[in-house]
Design an enzyme around this catalytic site. Sequence first.
Site, PDB file in Angstrom:
ATOM      1  NE  ARG A  99      -3.616  -2.206   2.532  1.00 59.85           N
ATOM      2  CZ  ARG A  99      -3.392  -3.526   3.128  1.00 59.85           C
ATOM      3  NH1 ARG A  99      -2.201  -3.973   3.402  1.00 59.85           N
ATOM      4  NH2 ARG A  99      -4.294  -4.414   3.176  1.00 59.85           N
ATOM      5  CB  THR A 160     -10.892  -5.011  13.284  1.00 59.27           C
ATOM      6  OG1 THR A 160      -9.541  -4.366  13.512  1.00 59.27           O
ATOM      7  CG2 THR A 160     -11.711  -5.552  14.354  1.00 59.27           C
ATOM      8  NE  ARG A 162      -9.463  -8.196   4.132  1.00 56.89           N
ATOM      9  CZ  ARG A 162      -8.929  -7.254   3.555  1.00 56.89           C
ATOM     10  NH1 ARG A 162      -7.669  -6.586   4.161  1.00 56.89           N
ATOM     11  NH2 ARG A 162      -9.390  -7.078   2.331  1.00 56.89           N
ATOM     12  CG  HIS A 186      -5.354  -0.522   5.895  1.00 55.37           C
ATOM     13  ND1 HIS A 186      -5.958  -1.667   6.359  1.00 55.37           N
ATOM     14  CD2 HIS A 186      -5.507  -0.099   4.607  1.00 55.37           C
ATOM     15  CE1 HIS A 186      -6.421  -2.139   4.893  1.00 55.37           C
ATOM     16  NE2 HIS A 186      -6.197  -1.294   4.164  1.00 55.37           N
TER      17      HIS A 186
END
Length: 314
Positions: A99, A160, A162, A186
């Site tokens: 990311r 969370t 997941r 994240h």
Amino acid sequence: MTKKNETASACKNTKVAVIGAGSVGATTAFSLLNTEAIDHLIIFDKDGAKAEGISLDLSHASPFTPNVKVHGSNNYNDLANADIFIITAGKRQSPGETRLDLTKANKAIFDELIPNLVQQSPNAIFIMVTNPVDILTYYAITKFKLSAQRVFGTGTMLDTARFQEIIANKIGVSPHSIDAYILGEHGDSSFPVLSCATVAGTPLTSFPGMSETILRESFTETKNAAYKIINDIGFTCYSIAMVVSTLVKAIVHNSHEAFMLSTLVSNYYGISDVCLSVPVIVGQNGIESHVDLPLNNEEVECLKNSAKILKSFQ
Ligand code: NAD
């Protein structure tokens, strides 16, 4: 025929704009249709035909949904008087990319986008989704001088979810009954808070069927979930769409619910001047407060590690 939320519509007229009509924007718009929380939905994309096509398709579902006016646009003027902006515009990860690799490209998109959105609706709440979500939430708040209460990122609310679902499958309990959270970035430095994780009030770590190995495997699966899905189909969109529509409902209904969201912290376990996920309470003005979760020393170090990594990309 009377539509289900006709009376409510006459009173509040909530306008939500989804910025970016890609996989995440389109599925988010679809999930918002059934929330009974909004009255006017704008799908905005620099590609006007894409925004219009998606909005037309969505509007044809209206005989089966609450009464929502749906429009597609690439004209900033259509974003005036929005109550909530959902930012999904930008580059997504390719297989093998993290990311954080998206930082430069998506900051450039924010430079164009955010001032125009603020000009149209200076008091809107911003729900940031575009990755790297922590870096971009911080960038929007600090570069464009926005309110840290009204601007936040979906953060580890998705991680969370997941984690709860993966654990639920392994121990045969509904994910609704599992209070186990992922905090921090994240991204790759996220971590589970196991010291205070519970199932129906019972410590998760000693719940029947649970073991160190299962916990370790569950977190590894959680952390790698997006990489696996991106390898399989190229993008993730459905679960994040549900995350966003849950947040929109919490804002519109002023529900004061707790979620793990990316927020600008100030002296949270000594950490300041960075956006990362901690538990927060959400209401009609956005983030109402940060919850001081009792972390153990190891978890505090993990949070500090996330902060250090994120700061190096700010
Ligand atoms: P996508 O490529 O399908 O869609 C991106 C859209 O943004 C495109 O339609 C593009 O035209 C539009 N866009 C680009 N620049 C724009 C601009 N200046 N103005 C308006 N629209 C613009 O990508 P996607 O799969 O929908 O993912 C979008 C973002 O969401 C990515 O950064 C991805 O990493 C992120 N994401 C975040 C989470 C999360 O948990 N936070 C989950 C999934 C995806």
